[in-house]
Each structure stands twice: as C-alpha cells, then as structure tokens.
Scaffold this motif. Structure first.
Motif, PDB file in Angstrom:
ATOM      1  N   LYS A  70      23.623  24.745  57.758  1.00 22.90           N
ATOM      2  CA  LYS A  70      22.900  24.038  56.690  1.00 22.90           C
ATOM      3  C   LYS A  70      23.353  24.523  55.316  1.00 22.90           C
ATOM      4  N   LEU A  71      23.530  25.836  55.173  1.00 19.35           N
ATOM      5  CA  LEU A  71      23.952  26.371  53.887  1.00 19.35           C
ATOM      6  C   LEU A  71      25.413  26.031  53.603  1.00 19.35           C
ATOM      7  N   LEU A  72      26.268  26.152  54.589  1.00 23.74           N
ATOM      8  CA  LEU A  72      27.687  25.880  54.377  1.00 23.74           C
ATOM      9  C   LEU A  72      27.922  24.428  53.976  1.00 23.74           C
ATOM     10  N   GLU A  73      27.157  23.517  54.544  1.00 31.84           N
ATOM     11  CA  GLU A  73      27.293  22.102  54.190  1.00 31.84           C
ATOM     12  C   GLU A  73      26.766  21.817  52.788  1.00 31.84           C
ATOM     13  N   ALA A  74      25.771  22.593  52.358  1.00 33.49           N
ATOM     14  CA  ALA A  74      25.132  22.332  51.060  1.00 33.49           C
ATOM     15  C   ALA A  74      25.868  22.996  49.896  1.00 33.49           C
ATOM     16  N   ARG A  75      26.719  23.976  50.166  1.00 32.61           N
ATOM     17  CA  ARG A  75      27.372  24.689  49.064  1.00 32.61           C
ATOM     18  C   ARG A  75      28.263  23.764  48.241  1.00 32.61           C
ATOM     19  N   PRO A  76      28.340  23.988  46.921  1.00 34.69           N
ATOM     20  CA  PRO A  76      27.662  25.035  46.156  1.00 34.69           C
ATOM     21  C   PRO A  76      26.195  24.693  45.861  1.00 34.69           C
ATOM     22  N   VAL A  95      17.117  24.163  51.169  1.00 35.38           N
ATOM     23  CA  VAL A  95      18.184  24.024  52.170  1.00 35.38           C
ATOM     24  C   VAL A  95      17.836  24.812  53.428  1.00 35.38           C
ATOM     25  N   LEU A  96      17.391  26.034  53.249  1.00 35.05           N
ATOM     26  CA  LEU A  96      17.103  26.887  54.403  1.00 35.05           C
ATOM     27  C   LEU A  96      15.882  26.413  55.170  1.00 35.05           C
ATOM     28  N   GLN A  97      14.939  25.767  54.464  1.00 36.24           N
ATOM     29  CA  GLN A  97      13.742  25.254  55.134  1.00 36.24           C
ATOM     30  C   GLN A  97      13.965  23.865  55.702  1.00 36.24           C
ATOM     31  N   GLY A  98      15.094  23.264  55.382  1.00 42.03           N
ATOM     32  CA  GLY A  98      15.375  21.927  55.878  1.00 42.03           C
ATOM     33  C   GLY A  98      14.469  20.869  55.305  1.00 42.03           C
ATOM     34  N   PRO A 153      11.479  33.435  59.871  1.00 40.99           N
ATOM     35  CA  PRO A 153      12.058  34.393  58.927  1.00 40.99           C
ATOM     36  C   PRO A 153      12.402  33.736  57.599  1.00 40.99           C
ATOM     37  N   ASN A 154      12.133  34.457  56.521  1.00 39.45           N
ATOM     38  CA  ASN A 154      12.428  33.945  55.183  1.00 39.45           C
ATOM     39  C   ASN A 154      13.818  34.424  54.775  1.00 39.45           C
ATOM     40  N   HIS A 155      14.829  33.629  55.104  1.00 41.64           N
ATOM     41  CA  HIS A 155      16.203  34.031  54.839  1.00 41.64           C
ATOM     42  C   HIS A 155      16.542  34.018  53.358  1.00 41.64           C
ATOM     43  N   SER A 156      15.730  33.333  52.552  1.00 43.64           N
ATOM     44  CA  SER A 156      16.057  33.254  51.128  1.00 43.64           C
ATOM     45  C   SER A 156      16.010  34.632  50.466  1.00 43.64           C
ATOM     46  N   VAL A 157      15.269  35.593  51.024  1.00 37.63           N
ATOM     47  CA  VAL A 157      15.208  36.940  50.433  1.00 37.63           C
ATOM     48  C   VAL A 157      16.467  37.735  50.745  1.00 37.63           C
ATOM     49  N   LEU A 158      17.349  37.209  51.598  1.00 39.53           N
ATOM     50  CA  LEU A 158      18.614  37.868  51.904  1.00 39.53           C
ATOM     51  C   LEU A 158      19.767  37.304  51.078  1.00 39.53           C
TER      52      LEU A 158
END
Length: 452
Positions: free
Chosen positions: A129-135, A145-148, A157-162
């Motif tokens: 999902k992130l690779l398709e949305a970049r930049p 993007v991460l939450q779809g 998991p909250n990946h945005s904090v990483l």
C-alpha cells in the motif's frame, strides 16, 4: 366602559412593546455572545501562533545539544499572551505516561526515501500500500494510506509511528572527538581541501588529508571505516573521522535513521540487521554515556556489531534528529470576574476548551521553524471526512524538506485534504461528539479546528 376599553388597549400595547423590546434585547445579547465567541476564537488563534513561535525558538535554543544527539529541553508550559488584569493565554506540552510528547523523527524510517526492501521488512503486510502510494506528501496522507481509508482500529498496530516524511541531516559535525567549538562546523569532502581537524592521531590525520586532497577517494563512510581498520588507525579516531567527512553530495542527507533514538523494530528493518542485533544496540545504548553515543562508531567499539555488517549499514545512520515532533495545547487562563455576594465565592470566567496541535520543528537550517503544523483537537472525530487540517510550511532555508518540485522560497502553505482516520460520532462510534462542531476554517497559518 369606554375608559376601561382604553385602559385595556394601553395595557396590550405596553405588553406588546415590552415583548418586542425583550426579543430585541435577546437578539442583541445573542449577537453579542456570537461576536464574543468569534473574538475569543481569533484570540486563541493568535495565542496558538505565538505559542508555535515560542516553542520553535525554545527548541532552537537547544540546537547545539541536538547536534550532539540529545533531545531538546523545553519548558512544560508558559504564558504567551498576558492581558491587563488577567493571565490571558498559555501553552503546555502534552504528556503521555508522564513524559512530554517530544519525538526525534529521524528515529523512524523515511516513508519516501527508504528502499523497497526496507519498507517490506518494516511493514510486511502494509508494504504494498505504501509503495504504490509513494511519494506521500503529508503525515495525514501517510496515516490514511496505512489505514486503507478505514476508520482507525485500535486493535491493529499503528505503523505510522514507525515512519516519517521529515528526516533531513545537514553536513555539519556533531563535534564528537574534536575540540570545543567544532560542533556545527562544516564537514569536508573528497578534494574539498578542508584542513585536518584537531584531535586526530598522525595516522588518522593522514587518512583525512588523503580524502581532502583526493589521493584517497572513499565510496562511502563504510569504506572510510574499513580503511581506518586496515591502516591500524586507533579506534579513538573513528568517530572523529566519520563525523568530519562526507562522501558524495555535500547537500543535506535525506532519510537517515537516528541510531540513538530508533526503536529495535526500526533498526531491525535496515539491511544486514535482524531482531537480535537491533535489540542488542538498543540495550547497549542505554548503558553508555551521551558523549559516547555522539559518534557513529560506538556499536563497533562496544563490540555490539562486526565491521563487516556495520560498514554496509553506517551510511544509512545518523546520531541525531534535526526534526523534532511536538504536541502542545493552547488554553485560556481564566480570571476572577468578581465575588458572588450571595454565596461569598469568586466568580470565575467561563472555561474555553483547549486546542491541541501537533507540529514538526526543523533545526537543519540556520534558524528553527515549524515545517508542519496540524490542529489535532478533534482528530478522532474526523475519520472518513475530507478536511483541511494539515499544513506544510515553507520558508527560505533548507531546500529539500519535501521533494516533488516544491520550492522552499514559496512560503504559501500546501494543504492536504486526505481523509484522517478516527471515530465518527453516530457511525459505530463509542465516544460522544463534542458539544460544538463547527466547519473547519483557517486563521493565518493555523487551521481553525472545530468548536471553540
């Protein structure tokens, strides 16, 4: 009889006039309250603007220690607008578990600058999902993007904090291993002609001189470390060598990971790393001094990692974060309006709900500045709704804060209208809506938020 009718008519006219006057006064009072509320909101925006400048300046005063790898020191609260006869407005740093929310953003993976392999290692299922949305241009867009696009699920998991979109490291020294005053001075590159920094041994000075005059042309900082080991240069020189030189472009470097503030999960996603090594680095850095952590070679000197692995990794690392995330509130400090004679108690001004902001202060340039600011007062009620709540602010200075052709000389804000995750009252939400939810707007550089 006629006199009675006249009296009744006069009474009716008087009652009608009184009712009309009461309605008019009520309307005036209502308009007065509305004007007062609007004035208070604008006053609060002014306080927010003042708070942002004050916080940026206070964080900027710690730039020297930030260059050495420390987090900035900042007061927990302060007044920003003092009114005659009243306390006015103040700001306070938001705390979580008793600790202020001050984040070293280089301790995360840069969502745009990281390689595909690093993103896949960090996110696994969410990587595509992130690779398709970049930049990705805004932190709010990154969360979406991460939450779809779905309402945020606290069980996931909250990946945005990483991840971060702001990780810029200038080509200036941290000062490790050198004399006082070297911190913040420019690094030297291949054929730069830079003078040999004080503090190096004869062997270390010879290696630096070779880089400066072009007789030795390293391909990476890892190459410099390997050469230092091969030449038998004392380990005490390694930090100073890596701190004093740059390899490649002299422009600020994008996407470096802060070795001193990254979590084990972030470190484990880097090439050549694994969970065991990442945990060993995190555990060991807690037991060594701040001075020792100011140099990039400490994992080698402490025996945590081998040269073969670390030399391939060191060019992705830094020891500091020049972009600082901070959450703060802007609140009205209520005043006493007098004394209630019936109850012999003070009359306190009505409370105005606080506004909460999340911002990112950039210290990579010549002066501290907010490069991102978001009103998060009602963030959890904005899911699935497109609202203008994010700003990236551009001012003259470092010209690579955000790519995609943005011009740092253009100081007009770029607003994101991506959906923001969170619960929406009335749509499977377990939380009540705030008493007031007005349409969001803007005031100056600050988004007006919802409610007052």
């Amino acid at each position: 009889m006629r006199r009675g009718i006249v009296l009744i008519a006069v009474l009716l006219v008087t009652v009608a006039m009184a009712a009309s006057l009461t309605a008019m006064l009520s309307g005036v009072r209502g308009q007065s309250d509305a004007v007062f509320a609007i004035a208070k909101r604008h006053e609060q925006r002014l306080a927010a603007r003042s708070a942002a400048y004050a916080i940026a300046a206070e964080i900027g005063s710690s730039r020297d220690s930030v260059l050495a790898g420390e987090l900035p020191e900042i007061a927990s609260s302060a007044s920003v607008i003092r009114l005659e006869g009243a306390d006015g407005w103040g700001w306070s740093i938001v705390e979580h578990d008793g600790e202020p929310v001050i984040e070293a953003l280089a301790g995360r993976i840069d969502a745009n600058a990281a390689s595909d392999d690093v993103v896949k290692s960090l996110l696994v299922d969410d990587a595509d999902k992130l690779l398709e949305a970049r930049p990705v241009r805004m932190p709010g867009s990154l969360r979406a993007v991460l939450q779809g696009g779905a309402i945020e699920d606290e069980t996931q998991p909250n990946h945005s904090v990483l991840l971060t979109l702001f990780s810029i490291d200038p080509q200036v020294r941290s000062g490790v291993g050198g004399p006082a005053g070297s911190r913040g001075s420019p690094r030297g590159g291949v054929e730069s002609g830079a003078p040999t920094p004080a503090g190096l041994s004869n062997e270390g000075a010879a290696l630096f001189a070779g880089i400066s005059d072009g007789s030795f042309r390293p391909s990476s900082l890892g190459h410099v470390l390997r050469e230092a080991e091969a030449r038998g240069i004392p380990e005490e020189d390694w930090d100073l060598l890596v701190d004093a030189v740059y390899v490649g472009d002299e422009q600020p470097r994008r996407g470096l990971v802060d070795l001193n503030h990254a979590s084990a999960e972030v470190l484990a996603a880097l090439p050549g790393m694994n969970e065991t090594l990442a945990n060993a680095i995190v555990d060991r850095r807690e037991s060594i001094s701040i001075e020792d952590r100011a140099g990039l070679s400490w994992p080698l000197r402490e025996g945590v990692i081998e040269m073969g692995v670390y030399a391939d990794l060191v060019d992705m690392l830094t020891v500091r974060s020049m972009q600082i995330g901070v959450r703060f509130r802007v609140e009205h400090e209520r005043e006493e309006l007098g004394v209630n004679e019936e109850f012999n108690a003070p009359v306190i001004e009505d409370e105005i709900p606080a506004l909460e902001f999340y911002g990112i202060v950039d210290l990579a340039g010549g002066s501290p500045r907010f490069v991102y600011l978001r009103d998060v007062t009602y963030e959890k009620w904005q899911g699935g709704v497109k609202v203008e709540t994010e700003e990236v602010l551009f001012e003259p200075g470092i010209d690579s804060v955000v790519e995609d052709g943005f011009d740092s000389e253009n100081i007009e804000p770029i607003r994101d209208t991506s959906p923001v995750g969170g619960d929406v009252p009335g749509e499977d939400s377990t939380q009540d809506s705030p008493e007031s939810q007005e349409a969001p707007g803007t005031w100056g550089r600050f988004v007006a938020g919802r409610g007052a």
